[in-house]
Design an enzyme around this catalytic site. Structure first.
Site, mmCIF file in Angstrom:
data_model
loop_
_atom_site.group_PDB
_atom_site.id
_atom_site.type_symbol
_atom_site.label_atom_id
_atom_site.label_comp_id
_atom_site.label_asym_id
_atom_site.label_seq_id
_atom_site.Cartn_x
_atom_site.Cartn_y
_atom_site.Cartn_z
ATOM 1 N N LYS A 1 0.844 -1.201 0.000
ATOM 2 C CA LYS A 1 0.000 0.000 0.000
ATOM 3 C C LYS A 1 0.879 1.251 0.000
ATOM 4 O O LYS A 1 2.094 1.186 0.233
ATOM 5 C CB LYS A 1 -0.907 0.004 1.220
ATOM 6 C CG LYS A 1 -0.175 0.020 2.557
ATOM 7 C CD LYS A 1 -1.134 -0.056 3.721
ATOM 8 C CE LYS A 1 -0.379 -0.051 5.045
ATOM 9 N NZ LYS A 1 -1.294 -0.066 6.198
ATOM 10 N N TYR B 1 17.023 30.293 6.109
ATOM 11 C CA TYR B 1 15.921 31.106 6.603
ATOM 12 C C TYR B 1 15.920 31.172 8.124
ATOM 13 O O TYR B 1 16.128 30.165 8.807
ATOM 14 C CB TYR B 1 14.579 30.527 6.138
ATOM 15 C CG TYR B 1 14.334 30.654 4.662
ATOM 16 C CD1 TYR B 1 14.092 31.899 4.081
ATOM 17 C CD2 TYR B 1 14.331 29.532 3.851
ATOM 18 C CE1 TYR B 1 13.857 32.014 2.725
ATOM 19 C CE2 TYR B 1 14.095 29.641 2.479
ATOM 20 C CZ TYR B 1 13.862 30.882 1.927
ATOM 21 O OH TYR B 1 13.638 31.003 0.584
#
Length: 389
Positions: free
Chosen positions: A41, A271
């Site tokens: 899955k 940042y």
């Protein structure tokens, strides 16, 4: 990693199909005579469902496990003919897709069992269903305490002819951490199966074991097991007394050095300026960021491997790039390869360690690897074939 085998990408996910196959074979041999149902899955935990399924299919599992009908349909389009079981709840609108793709399906309630049976009968066919019993997970399944009431109803629905019972199963909630609770869930599952049989329902298989339960105790193997993360290199060191060896690493995240630059003392990085150099430092900018699945939480915490040497992440992980300190590594230059997850030489950033540093679990690490990263397959029949999805 040999330079001639490196794909021409700024970053990529390398999948070792040989290691995957060996992990799966180890499970199959460990649980025999029980059969195994490998879980593919979520695009085989992010590694590429079709490529992974083709490797696992050669080991002749009982079936392959997915979560949704579209996942099963994708495997059919990829040429997989083996039984495919959809384990998550399916809406009534998906029944036609289940039938068209010849998928088996979990029934998580009397209502869902009735809908599956009616849909199959309306399509003039018969669907194999897998009945879930809730023994303690609490999210889905027929409540074990009410087995005496719902067992005759199950028998009645099955007698209509549109569905056949392929198995009865449950989900363990703490197989790797709470043996007493797991044994209790197993006992509850067995009682529910006995109640079903008393109502005239034949139960071909019982199953409950995920990767943790496969490694924990043979009593959990029953007729089928459903390994997932172990196949892909996760859950190391949780076996009981070494009965099942730790899995081999399957996934490796690689990224190229885009630029190398020397920063003066007191320079800020990325940042928010969350890192400031204390001396002259040489930083390499890697072509990978959180848009590729590298967790932002690794900012100023994570590590990479360059030339087989561990180097720390400096500053914040950006959307597309990440900086690492290569001051102690000689000869680093643009186009060199860094390893964010996996092995380089004698050093390894193991999946479990990566997850712990990022404050998450192994499952999320793999399934969060972005689709922007090409999948590069090595170590198997698809060696050196690049996924373009």
């Amino acid at each position: 990693m040999t330079r001639s085998r490196e794909p021409p990408y700024r970053a990529w996910l390398e999948v070792d199909l040989g290691a995957l196959s060996r992990n799966a074979r180890r499970v199959a041999e460990h649980v025999a005579p029980a059969r195994f149902v490998p879980m593919v899955k979520a695009d085989a935990y992010g590694l590429g469902a079709i490529e992974v399924a083709r490797v696992l299919d050669r080991l002749e599992p009982y079936a392959l496990g997915v979560a949704t009908p579209p996942e099963g349909a994708e495997l059919r389009r990829g040429g997989i003919e083996r039984r495919i079981v959809v384990f998550a709840p399916s809406a009534a609108a998906e029944i036609s897709q289940l039938l068209e793709a010849r998928l088996e399906c979990a029934a998580l309630s009397l209502a869902s069992l009735a809908k599956l049976e009616a849909g199959a009968r309306a399509g003039c066919t018969r669907m194999a269903v897998h009945l879930e019993v809730d023994t303690g997970m609490g999210r889905a399944g027929l409540p074990v305490a009410d087995a005496g009431a719902w067992s005759p109803e199950v028998a009645s629905i099955l007698s209509r002819g549109g569905a056949s019972l392929a198995s009865v199963f449950t989900h363990f909630h703490s197989a790797g951490t709470d043996p007493a609770a797991t044994r209790l869930q197993l006992a509850r599952l067995r009682r529910a199966a006995s109640t079903l049989e008393e109502a005239g329902v034949e139960v071909p298989f019982l199953h409950a074991a995920n990767s943790d339960a496969v490694m924990a105790d043979p009593q959990y193997h029953l007729g089928l097991v459903r390994p997932g993360i172990y196949l892909y290199g996760g859950r190391r060191g949780t076996g009981a007394g070494g009965a099942l060896a730790d899995p081999e690493s399957v996934a490796r995240v690689r990224a190229r050095v885009l630029e190398v630059r020397d920063l003066a003392p007191g320079s800020t990085v990325s940042y928010g300026a969350t890192y400031t150099t204390g001396d002259v430092e040489r930083l390499a900018t890697l072509g990978i960021g959180y848009a590729d699945g590298l967790p932002w939480r690794l900012s100023n915490r994570g590590q990479a491997l360059i030339h087989g040497v561990r180097v720390p992440i400096r500053g914040g992980v950006c959307m597309d790039v990440t900086s690492v300190d290569v001051s102690g590594v000689s000869g680093v230059e643009a186009a060199d390869v860094a390893t964010l997850l996996g092995r380089d030489g004698r050093e390894e950033v193991a999946l479990a360690d990566f997850a712990e540093t990022a404050g998450t679990i192994e499952y999320e690490v793999l399934t969060a690897i972005g689709r922007r990263l090409p999948r590069h397959y090595v170590g198997g029949p698809a060696d050196a074939a690049d996924g373009s999805r």
